[in-house]
Each structure stands twice: as structure tokens, then as C-alpha cells.
Design a protein around this motif. Structure first.
Motif, short mmCIF file in Angstrom:
data_model
loop_
_atom_site.label_atom_id
_atom_site.label_comp_id
_atom_site.label_asym_id
_atom_site.label_seq_id
_atom_site.Cartn_x
_atom_site.Cartn_y
_atom_site.Cartn_z
N ARG A 151 -3.29 -56.28 -0.65
CA ARG A 151 -3.37 -55.44 -1.74
C ARG A 151 -2.58 -54.13 -1.32
N ALA A 152 -3.45 -53.75 -0.02
CA ALA A 152 -3.32 -52.07 1.20
C ALA A 152 -1.98 -52.42 1.10
N GLY A 153 -1.38 -53.48 1.37
CA GLY A 153 -0.03 -54.08 2.51
C GLY A 153 1.60 -53.48 1.54
N LEU A 154 0.97 -53.99 -0.18
CA LEU A 154 2.58 -53.36 -1.03
C LEU A 154 2.39 -51.86 -0.53
N GLY A 155 0.69 -51.60 -1.23
CA GLY A 155 1.16 -49.83 -0.94
C GLY A 155 1.51 -49.40 0.44
N TRP A 156 1.64 -49.69 1.82
CA TRP A 156 1.95 -49.54 2.31
C TRP A 156 4.22 -49.25 2.97
N ILE A 157 4.24 -50.52 2.32
CA ILE A 157 5.35 -50.57 2.25
C ILE A 157 5.83 -50.01 0.97
N LYS A 158 5.60 -50.06 -0.12
CA LYS A 158 5.75 -48.66 -0.58
C LYS A 158 6.60 -47.68 -0.41
N TYR A 159 5.38 -47.40 0.43
CA TYR A 159 5.38 -45.87 0.86
C TYR A 159 6.16 -45.67 3.03
N GLN A 160 6.58 -46.82 3.18
CA GLN A 160 6.88 -47.30 4.29
C GLN A 160 6.31 -46.90 5.49
N ARG A 161 5.05 -46.85 5.29
CA ARG A 161 4.39 -46.95 6.27
C ARG A 161 3.79 -48.06 7.27
N THR A 162 5.12 -48.39 7.94
CA THR A 162 4.70 -48.90 8.89
C THR A 162 4.07 -48.75 10.61
N ASP A 163 3.30 -47.00 10.49
CA ASP A 163 2.82 -47.14 10.81
C ASP A 163 1.23 -47.97 10.78
N ALA A 164 0.66 -47.58 9.53
CA ALA A 164 -0.23 -48.91 9.34
C ALA A 164 -0.19 -49.81 9.55
N PHE A 165 0.42 -51.25 9.75
CA PHE A 165 0.63 -52.32 9.93
C PHE A 165 0.42 -52.34 11.24
N LYS A 166 1.25 -51.69 12.14
CA LYS A 166 0.76 -51.17 13.91
C LYS A 166 -0.92 -51.03 13.78
N ALA A 167 -1.00 -50.19 13.21
CA ALA A 167 -2.94 -49.76 13.63
C ALA A 167 -3.57 -50.91 13.14
N LEU A 168 -2.86 -51.52 12.46
CA LEU A 168 -3.80 -52.22 11.63
C LEU A 168 -4.14 -54.08 12.93
N PHE A 169 -2.65 -54.10 13.27
CA PHE A 169 -2.78 -55.02 14.17
C PHE A 169 -3.47 -55.12 15.36
N LYS A 170 -3.13 -54.04 16.27
CA LYS A 170 -3.83 -52.84 17.57
C LYS A 170 -5.40 -53.01 17.13
N GLY A 171 -5.60 -52.80 15.47
CA GLY A 171 -7.17 -52.93 15.78
C GLY A 171 -7.52 -54.31 15.62
N LEU A 172 -7.28 -55.63 15.10
CA LEU A 172 -6.97 -57.06 15.14
C LEU A 172 -7.10 -56.95 16.55
N LYS A 173 -6.17 -57.24 17.44
CA LYS A 173 -6.22 -57.59 19.13
C LYS A 173 -7.45 -56.71 20.29
N ASP A 174 -7.73 -55.44 19.74
CA ASP A 174 -8.24 -55.34 20.19
C ASP A 174 -9.42 -55.50 20.61
N PHE A 175 -10.55 -55.81 18.53
CA PHE A 175 -11.65 -56.68 18.86
C PHE A 175 -11.33 -57.75 19.40
N ALA A 176 -10.31 -58.49 19.15
CA ALA A 176 -10.61 -59.69 20.27
C ALA A 176 -10.30 -60.03 21.48
N THR A 177 -10.24 -58.46 21.79
CA THR A 177 -10.49 -58.52 23.59
C THR A 177 -11.36 -57.75 23.88
N MET A 178 -12.39 -57.43 22.87
CA MET A 178 -13.61 -56.53 23.85
C MET A 178 -14.39 -57.29 24.29
N PRO A 179 -15.55 -57.33 25.47
CA PRO A 179 -15.74 -58.03 26.18
C PRO A 179 -17.33 -58.69 25.22
#
Length: 308
Positions: free
Chosen positions: A280-308
Motif C-alpha cells: 500500500r505505501a509503496g504505491l504512494g512512494w512510486i507516485k511521488y518518485q520516492r526512491t529514497d523511501a525504498f532504499k531506506a526500507l531495504f537498509k532498515g531490513l538489512k541492518d536488522f538482519a545483521t544486528m548482533p
């Protein structure tokens, strides 16, 4: 012997919000507070000395780094526990002002030993009849808390009902000293957002109750430290100039909460809900061309996965 009155310490974290902190402190000056600690998180666009100049009795701690809201609170708590006999610690966001008798009203339910946290009714600063917080519960589908009645009438019957809840917002709550010592403060990994959800779950898991006290009232700006350009926007709106910031911390921190406290079924429910939210949120980000939001999301998931 007559027992001494309960001593209460207050902790506020400042980040570029000195004037808001001063307004908050003015609102609490008639409350029975034994100690007030303001922790400045290395504000780059602010003069925290203005707080000490306005209120010389306040202990101002200037931290050399911005360690986030939760750890900023922890610094203040550690000072209070080490330097006072405070029985309870009150936490307030800098962008709040209180209504009279807040301390006494939050203190009253602690007559029951099982109460670990009390939390007030919170209304929107500019719309005092609009509810910002009136008690909440954990939604495993969302991976965060839900606040029934948010944005609706602050005097609705549900908002005026004192009761046990599952979630105390970090915006304003009071915590018993012994529970702080047993359960600890905020999880330092969170930096900002969702740390109050995790703390609430930890306190409940330790066998304590969280009591919502609607007679105690706080007014709140919301996102006061983020600037006026985001205060009227949804956190995850494609129009939000700080969207990437919110997406990163919300995603990462909700995963921390769920995978710290949730069971197998609750984790699966969250993953389903997270996928629905992303679609749902991704559709809005695409509409406003917010590629920074997608990058932030994947960085957040990556940082969670690599937490000690």
C-alpha cells in the motif's frame, strides 16, 4: 513515623527544541517534582543553555553525541537513580505542556503494587478536543501499537475510561523506580520510534500493569523536533520530506520488537501485515518518485538482519 511523600524525577530530551522545553517546564512548575533533568542530544541548531538560564534548578546534561530519544532518556534516568531517592520517574516529550495536577493524578494508581507505569490522556496541542493518545494495545499484524480513537473526540466515552492498557506512549508516562531498575529503560538499539512499544511489552512480560489515567492530561504538538514542514503530514506519505528517515526507523524497529517479543504465530502475522503495508505505501512512494523511501526500507531490513 509519617512516611515521606513520594519523590518524582522528570526527564526530558532536547534536540533543537529549547523553546519547547522551556514552555513544557513552565507548565510543570507548580507540580511536586524533586528533580528535573534535561538531556541535550548535541543539538546542532539550538542553544540548550537557554533552558538552564530560564530554569537554574534544572540539571542540564549536554551529551556530546545525538544518541536518540530512548538513550537520551536513559542518560537522564541514570542520573536520577544515581543522584536521588526518586520513587518514580516522569517522562515528557519536549513538545508537550501539561494540565494542572498531572503528577498527583498519575501517582494515584501506584497505590497498587502491580502498577508499573501510568500514562495520561494526550490531546493535540492546537486542537485540544482531538485525541492523540487515549490508551493503546499491541497489534502484531502492524508490529506496533494501535491507539483507538486517535484523531477523534478527546472526551469520547472510551477516551475517558480509566483502565489497564498494553501500551504507554513515550510522549508522556510515569514509571516506578523499582520497575526501571528491574526492567531497565529504553532499548538503546532503537534510536527513535517504537522504543516505547518495546518497553511496554517488556514491563508487561515482567508481570506489571500499565494504567491509563484520563484525568491526567497532556497536550502535544507531535513531531515537534522534526520541524513544521512534517508536523501536518502522515509519517509515510510520499509528500513527507523526511519520509526516508521515518521508513528506516519504523521498519527496522518494528522488526526488532516483533522478533524480540513475538512468538511464531505473532511473527508470521506481522510478516503478513508488513507485506500488506509495503504494497500500500509503496504505491504512494512510486507516485511521488520516492526512491529514497525504498532504499531506506531495504537498509532498515538489512541492518536488522545483521544486528548482533
Amino acid at each position: 513515623m509519617t512516611p515521606r511523600p513520594a519523590a518524582i524525577g522528570l526527564v526530558i530530551v532536547n534536540y533543537n527544541t529549547s523553546q519547547q522545553v522551556i514552555d513544557c517546564l513552565r507548565s510543570v512548575r507548580n507540580e511536586a517534582l524533586a528533580h528535573i533533568v534535561v538531556v541535550d542530544n548535541a543539538s546542532p541548531k539550538d542553544d540548550p543553555d537557554a533552558i538552564a538560564a530560564a530554569f537554574p534548578q534544572v540539571t542540564l546534561i549536554k551529551h556530546p553525541q545525538n544518541v536518540g530519544f530512548g538513550e537520551g532518556c536513559n542518560i537522564g534516568v541514570r542520573w536520577i537513580l544515581a543522584n536521588s531517592q526518586a520513587d518514580f520517574v516522569l517522562f515528557l516529550n519536549p513538545d508537550t505542556v501539561i494540565e494542572a495536577n498531572l503528577v498527583d493524578r498519575l501517582l494515584a494508581p501506584f497505590a497498587e503494587p502491580a502498577i508499573g507505569i501510568t500514562t495520561p490522556r494526550i490531546t493535540t496541542m492546537n486542537e485540544p478536543h482531538s485525541l492523540w493518545y487515549g490508551g493503546g494495545y499491541m497489534s502484531w499484524f502492524k508490529g506496533s501499537a494501535r491507539v483507538p480513537g486517535y484523531g477523534q473526540a478527546a472526551d469520547a466515552p472510551a477516551a475517558l475510561l480509566e483502565r489497564d492498557v498494553q501500551f504507554a506512549t513515550g510522549c508522556a508516562f510515569m514509571m516506578r523506580r523499582s520497575v526501571l531498575e528491574q526492567c531497565g529503560g529504553f532499548d538503546h538499539r532503537f534510536f527513535m520510534y517504537e522504543e516505547d512499544v518495546e518497553l511496554s511489552l517488556r514491563v508487561l512480560a515482567a508481570g506489571y500493569r500499565i494504567r491509563y489515567v484520563p484525568a491526567a492530561v497532556v497536550r502535544h504538538i507531535a513531531q515537534g523536533s522534526q520541524g513544521k514542514e512534517v508536523q501536518s503530514l502522515d509519517m509515510f506519505s510520499g509528500k513527507n520530506p523526511k519520509l526516508a528517515f521515518f521508513v528506516y526507523y519504523a521498519a527496522r524497529n518494528r522488526f526488532i520488537t516483533v522478533f524480540t517479543h513475538g512468538n511464531t504465530r505473532q511473527r508470521a502475522l506481522f510478516l503478513l501485515g508488513f507485506a500488506a503495508w509495503f504494497a500500500r505505501a509503496g504505491l504512494g512512494w512510486i507516485k511521488y518518485q520516492r526512491t529514497d523511501a525504498f532504499k531506506a526500507l531495504f537498509k532498515g531490513l538489512k541492518d536488522f538482519a545483521t544486528m548482533p
